[in-house]
Structure formats: C-alpha cells, structure tokens
Design an enzyme around this catalytic site. Structure first.
Site, PDB file in Angstrom:
ATOM      1  N   TYR A 152      30.777  40.044  12.957  1.00 23.00           N
ATOM      2  CA  TYR A 152      31.244  39.032  11.995  1.00 23.00           C
ATOM      3  C   TYR A 152      32.394  39.702  11.265  1.00 23.00           C
ATOM      4  CZ  TYR A 152      30.304  35.674   8.069  1.00 23.00           C
ATOM      5  OH  TYR A 152      30.353  34.693   7.098  1.00 23.00           O
ATOM      6  N   GLU A 172      36.323  34.112  20.078  1.00 19.97           N
ATOM      7  CA  GLU A 172      36.006  35.537  19.958  1.00 19.97           C
ATOM      8  C   GLU A 172      36.500  36.279  21.194  1.00 19.97           C
ATOM      9  OE1 GLU A 172      32.094  36.688  18.756  1.00 19.97           O
ATOM     10  OE2 GLU A 172      31.688  34.817  17.687  1.00 19.97           O
ATOM     11  N   LYS A 190      22.678  29.221  18.398  1.00 19.39           N
ATOM     12  CA  LYS A 190      23.594  30.039  19.203  1.00 19.39           C
ATOM     13  C   LYS A 190      23.110  30.227  20.641  1.00 19.39           C
ATOM     14  CE  LYS A 190      26.341  31.553  15.764  1.00 19.39           C
ATOM     15  NZ  LYS A 190      27.808  31.606  15.790  1.00 19.39           N
ATOM     16  N   HIS A 199      37.757  34.748   8.555  1.00 20.88           N
ATOM     17  CA  HIS A 199      36.645  33.866   8.905  1.00 20.88           C
ATOM     18  C   HIS A 199      35.525  33.967   7.865  1.00 20.88           C
ATOM     19  CE1 HIS A 199      33.556  31.783  11.176  1.00 20.88           C
ATOM     20  NE2 HIS A 199      32.812  32.871  11.192  1.00 20.88           N
ATOM     21  N   GLN A 208      21.992  25.499  12.806  1.00 24.32           N
ATOM     22  CA  GLN A 208      22.128  26.800  12.134  1.00 24.32           C
ATOM     23  C   GLN A 208      21.794  26.712  10.648  1.00 24.32           C
ATOM     24  OE1 GLN A 208      25.877  28.676  13.029  1.00 24.32           O
ATOM     25  NE2 GLN A 208      25.629  30.328  11.557  1.00 24.32           N
ATOM     26  N   ARG A 231      29.646  28.921  -0.251  1.00 18.81           N
ATOM     27  CA  ARG A 231      29.126  29.624  -1.419  1.00 18.81           C
ATOM     28  C   ARG A 231      30.092  29.464  -2.580  1.00 18.81           C
ATOM     29  NH1 ARG A 231      27.429  33.086   2.754  1.00 18.81           N
ATOM     30  NH2 ARG A 231      29.401  34.161   2.597  1.00 18.81           N
TER      31      ARG A 231
END
Lengths: 422, 422
Positions: free
Chosen positions: B136, B208, B260, B141, B247, B150
C-alpha cells in the site's frame, strides 16, 4: 454415513497404549522419513508408524491406483485424489491392521519394512500449503479482545455475527511441530512516544485448529455449507504465533502482517474428517439468522478437547488453558461457504485456521493476551514462575483429542520452542 | 553493473515493429503453449515468441545446464536457479538473436520450430505463485483514500510513513491476462440499514505492478534493502480487482478478504529486473527518516509509464488514467526488507504487489474510487458513456513501459473482461 474404519468394535493387532490418540479408529496421515527412507506418506497406529509407500510396493493396495501417491514429500498428491479415494485407503489400512487379519501380521520381513516405532522416524510438514486463511470464529475470543481494546458494552464489531471474519496469512512460514522459532523483531509503538524497533516484547500463542482442503471448484463457483464436507480432508492442531506489540502498530487498516507471518506451527498428523465424524455436536445458536448462503443442516461443530501447556527451559510442563473446539460460533462448513461465495477457488492442500478457540471461563482462553488479560493478571506456572506473554526458552505445547464411548481420536501435539531473537 | 543484454547498441535480426514493448533489450520470460506444443518457457522479441525448450533441445544452450528448466508449466524451476543463472540465459538469448549472429538465423527448419508468431500461441500464468503479498506504498493513493473516508487534514494513518504497510492476499485466484472474471457476490451494508447480499455494486480495478522473487533465505533470517535486488527476478503489470462495497463491510479489523480474493490479474510476460535496471530513478524523499533496516543506497524507483483503459462491450477503448511507477513512496527493496525483518521466509515464484499506483493529478489516479472520487465525479468515456465503477461487459486494460534513449522496455498488457455475476 457408514464409514467402515470408524467401527468402534474394531481393535488392532498392533499394541496400543491406554489413552493413545491413535487407535485403529483414527488412521491419520502424515509425512515421515527415517535414516534409510526418504520422505513418504505414512499413518500411525499407537506408537507404530506405518509406511504406506512400502505397503503399496508389497501389493497391499492391489486394485487401488497408488502410483506416485505415497512416494512424495507431501500429502498433496494423495489429497488431490479426493474424498472417495482417501476414504478407500483409510478403510483398507483399517482392514490390514484389524485384529484377526493376518495377511501382514505374520510376515516378519514385511513387518520390519512397513512398521517403524515413532521414536525412530522424523515427521515433516504434512502438506505443501498453497494458500492459508485464518478465521476469527470464536465468539468468546472476539468478545474478550473487543472488551480489552474497544468497549466492553459493544465488544463485538457490527459485522461479526454476519460474517465469519477471516484474512489471508502466509504459507511459507507454516512449520511442523518440533521446529523451534526465533522471537521476531519489528516496529512497535508505545502509547506515548515515537515508534521503536527491536525484539517483540509480547510474544503470544493462539490455540487453534486448522482444516486442509481437497481440490475445490473452478474460479467463479461457490461451495455451499452442505457441500463443504466433500471438500475438507482433515484437521490439525495449529499454533498461530502472534507478536501483539508488532500487531498493534501495523494492523490498521489492512490487518495483521509481520505480527503473524514469522511462524505458524501445526501438528504432524492430519486427522481425517471421516475419523472425526462420530464426534459431531450441535454448535451455539446463531442470532441474528445468517444469510441463506451460510445456512447448514445437521451438527457441524465437533467435540474436541484442547489444552495448552508451557514448559519453561529445563522445567516442567504447566497446563495454562483447557478449551474445546465445540465452542466455535462459526463452523468449518460455513467458513468454506463464505470463503467461496465470491467465486474464490480453493485447492488441494490449502489450510484454514479456526481463529483462537476460547471457552467461557478464564481458564479456557486460547491466548496469553486473554489468559493474563492484557498483562494485568500474570499467570502462575507450576514451577512458580509467572508469565504475561511467552519467554525465550519456553516451549508451547498444544494437545487435542475427541473421545466418546471409550474411543479416543486425537492429534498428538504441536510443540514449539521459542529461541531468542537473532 | 554491466548487463550484456542491455547494450543499447544491439538490434535483432527478428523484425520488430516501431514502438514495440519487446526489443532485444527486453527478453522477458513467460509460459506458452500452441496447438502442437505443451506448456513451456518462452521469451518474446517483437511479435515473435521464442520457444526456449526447443532452443535447448537444438543445443543452443550447450554448456549451460537446462534439464527440466524449460519443459515446465511455470517459470518456477527457472527462477529457482537464481539471478546468476537467469542472467546467463538472458544474455545467451540476446546473443543468438542479435543482428550479425547467423548461428540460428540461417537454419530454416530450426527457425520454424523455435519461433511462432504471438497470435498463434496461448500464454499462461507465468509462475506458480506460492504466497502473494500486496503493499500500500503510493502516498498519493493512501492520501486520497484517507481524505475520502477519514480526515482530509490527517489523511495518512500514523504508521504509514514508518511501515511499508502490506497484507497477505490469495494466490489461488491470480489469473493470466485474457481470463474473464465474474462480478463477485457478497455481503454489503448500506450506511443506514441492515446488511444485504448480492452482486457487488462497486467493482473497481487497482493499477499496480508486482514483483516475483527468487529463492530467499531460511526462516528466521532477513534481507536488507541492499541485498534485495539479488532476490527479485522481475515484474509484471497487476490489476488488483477490488469490490469496494464488500470491502467496506468486511475489512475491520482483519483487513480486505472477499473484496479482493475473487480474482487478481497479471500480465503474461515477466520483465526481468536486469532489463529494467537502466530505468532506475530517484524516489520521493522519505521523511521522517526510516529505521536502519529500511535504509537503502542508490536509485531504487523505476520510471515506468502506466496507463489504464476501459473498453465497454462492443465499443472503443478510453484511456482513464496515466500514472508512473516512479511515484512510489516505498520501493521494492524496502518492501522486501520489511517483509523479512521478522524472519519471514520468501520462496521462488512468490508475488508482491506494489499497491495502487496513483500520481499527483486527478488524471493519474490508479482506481475508479479515486478517479470518480467515491462516485461523486462520474468519468466520461470516449463513447459518451459514464462510469463511477466498472460495468458488466467492460474490459479493463493496463499497459506499461519504460523508455530512455530510444530503447523502450515494456510489459505488453493485462486485459480482463468483466462478466455478470453467476
């Protein structure tokens, strides 16, 4: 279901000690080697290890295809053949070693080849584990953790009773019973202050079981709880080692990682679901009602007595927990149904951990975190020493067995010594 | 470092289209089959696929041990041999196909055996992936996600700049480019109301890359960032499919799981780190200073241009994102050092995802979640249709290449069509 090898009337012509986990009704599968023999598939009756490759070579499986099944360094080729096949092999082994059958018993030379005492074989990791998933399916454990770290009045997270919560773990670091581990190093963060780096200070065990699967369906298909038993080969004891201080700092938002993947220990003998079938019991009532894809029929929990012992270096074993697999809120069939409902495929030799198995009472909790209640209630061992977590030099031992009507089907143990950080 | 096959002066006697990802300086590795040939190891120059097993049988690797390396259904045996070996093979291939070398070029019969046009071969998943980890590591991102869900003023979690955050994923559902997937089903929970069950409504891609490792060290040992390049074989493009609504409901506290593991798509040709070495660039400055076990020397980022396209059923491709691997905050060497600092072992054929690679600007974000900003800014495609997430029938295509001094080393593409839920 009538599984021939489960017949409680059977006894073996092999001598079996009182209280053994391995009567003729068990017939687990594992991988062994000896000074003279390379790795191969074996079973165990009492303390006698039975070389299945040797049995095959001697013609004892005539009529059953066994080429390249037993002369392997893992059970995967065997498991790949599916449930009908492994059941036939187990039934045939049962037949060969049942009292009254002399087809092998009286052949002295063959016996010397086929049977080796357990203390003269080396066991190995039973399966090449492709993927490993760990669940979080004990309501007592989840409640304890939620009570300690969140809110005693809302200990369970909102999703817990809807989803058999699980996450992916690391396969490469799954090790056999008897393999020592080093205390992991990693980042930790004190409540006040900057993160630090060093050896884990809160090394913990987690008392779990794990199941190993047969080949599954294609990617995109799912398995229902009622189909699930056709896809589960057997179970092992599982110590899901955990570094609590590393976990606390790393796990938000993507879950535990280095806190877990330094090592995960399993017992050497895979006890088949067939052997455990007689010990099925009803599980806890699930409220609210689960989604249809998680509904199941019949008794899906299993009455397996579990215990954890700590043996400090040079000292005696102390029992620190007695729990039972029957407490699980979510059963294996639901776990597998949930895992595949999105089309995720499973393979032969995959492993699925139960999650820490805690009971209702403080002496039945499945981790030091719970037993010593976040280091606030040190646990006294029989040698007078105290533990809040696991010390260097400690060996953590987990044992488990099911017992009913005088027949005890057990796992042996998973035993792991903790060495200092490298 | 002088890697012979990287010599920019080299040209091949094989015809190569302008702008091809596969000049003689690339020489990636993959698994192919044809109507007449079973799965085997191959490389590619331009649109010509080169059968390495055939080259070996014809004696073109004489003096190099190649038994049971190329006649395999995965690259694992090849990768298992380590970096010195794969480099020798790549250099030798370069030599055989360099303009001026006629040792193969003039042998018509041999050529017909060795070379097949790309449109007449089937590619397959290049490696048997034992363990798969996803990181991550893009600060853009992580900041975007933190801003959306958040607090825009504290978008990054406290651990993010200390730890290359990662988690374990599912290996069994990693698929080759070209394999279609079904929209996953699962539990979702509206903001107000009880959880529901059904097909995912927020299906997303994640742009990715991933790297594939050589054999590592023993369990208990760790790899430093400066050693890491000896353990990294090569890279692929990676679409980390994500079901955002599944998720959101499942991921607390143990991370993403069914959101995932329904499918993860990779490109077919593994481009070696050797081939990518000329494209190394400096990465972003890391503040605060990282722990010593994460410190590295030299340039560890790589300038790889990346793009994502969506092609609706029966319509044209639209570019929806242009990003670059060079933006990554944490590099691969740090990821591997972090992964092993606790003693976790790695194996040949393991895969490690970068995490979504987003750039600074809104047209360089690596997921629909970010591009359409949590469904608040629908994206217009070239055919006039709009997307907030991925529709049934859409094909998502990712492409990538590095380019410098007229030499372009690329990955081809990873392309995946989404079919309706089963």
């Amino acid at each position: 279901m009538n599984i021939k090898a489960n017949n409680p009337e059977l006894t073996s012509w092999i001598e079996i000690n009182e209280g053994s986990d391995f009567p003729i009704q068990n017939i687990p599968f594992g991988i062994i080697s000896t000074d003279k023999k390379t790795k191969r598939v074996a079973t165990r009756i009492g303390n006698s290890v039975i070389d299945l490759q040797c049995l095959a070579e001697l013609g004892y499986f005539d009529g059953i295809e066994t080429d390249n099944i037993f002369n392997q360094d893992s059970l995967n080729s065997f498991i790949e053949k599916g449930k009908a096949y492994t059941r036939i092999i187990r039934d045939r082994i049962s037949e060969i070693f049942t009292k009254g059958n002399d087809e092998l018993r009286k052949k002295e030379n063959a016996l010397l080849e086929v049977i080796t005492p357990i203390d003269r074989v080396q066991t190995h990791l039973p399966a090449k584990i492709g993927d490993y998933t760990d669940f979080y399916s004990s309501i007592e454990h989840a409640t304890n953790v939620g009570t300690m770290f969140r809110d005693p009045n809302n200990a369970l997270l909102p999703n817990w009773k809807y989803i058999p919560v699980g996450y992916h773990g690391r396969s490469s670091s799954i090790i056999n019973s008897g393999v020592a581990i080093h205390r992991p190093k990693g980042q930790q963060k004190p409540n006040d202050g900057a993160p630090t780096f060093g050896p884990c200070k809160r090394l913990d065990f987690e008392l779990e079981t794990a199941f190993i699967t047969y080949p599954g369906k294609e990617l995109g298909d799912h398995i229902t709880p009622d189909e699930a038993d056709n896809f589960i080969f057997g179970m092992v004891l599982f110590n899901d080692w955990s570094a609590r201080d590393i976990q606390k700092w790393e796990y938000v938002p993507l879950g535990p990682f280095l806190a877990k993947n330094f090592a995960s220990s399993i017992s050497s003998w895979v006890v088949t679901m067939d052997a455990l079938e007689p010990y099925r019991v009803e599980g806890p009532k699930q409220e609210p009602e689960v989604f249809p894809y998680l509904k199941f029929n019949g008794n899906k929990n299993i009455d397996i007595n579990l215990e954890v012992l700590i043996q400090p270096e040079g000292s005696v074993e102390s029992v620190v927990s007695k729990s039972n697999y029957k407490y699980m809120y979510w059963n294996m069939e639901q776990q597998l149904a949930h895992h595949t409902i999105n089309g995720c495929n499973i393979k032969a030799g995959d492993m699925y951990g139960s999650g820490t198995i805690s009971g209702h009472t403080p002496d039945s909790y499945g981790s030091m975190l719970e037993l010593a209640w976040n280091a606030t209630k040190p646990l006294k061992l029989d040698d007078g020493s105290e533990r809040t977590f696991i010390n260097d030099g400690d060996t953590v031992i987990m044992r488990g067995y099911a017992e009913k009507n005088g027949i005890r089907v057990g796992f042996g143990e998973v035993s792991t010594k903790v060495l200092p950080a490298k």
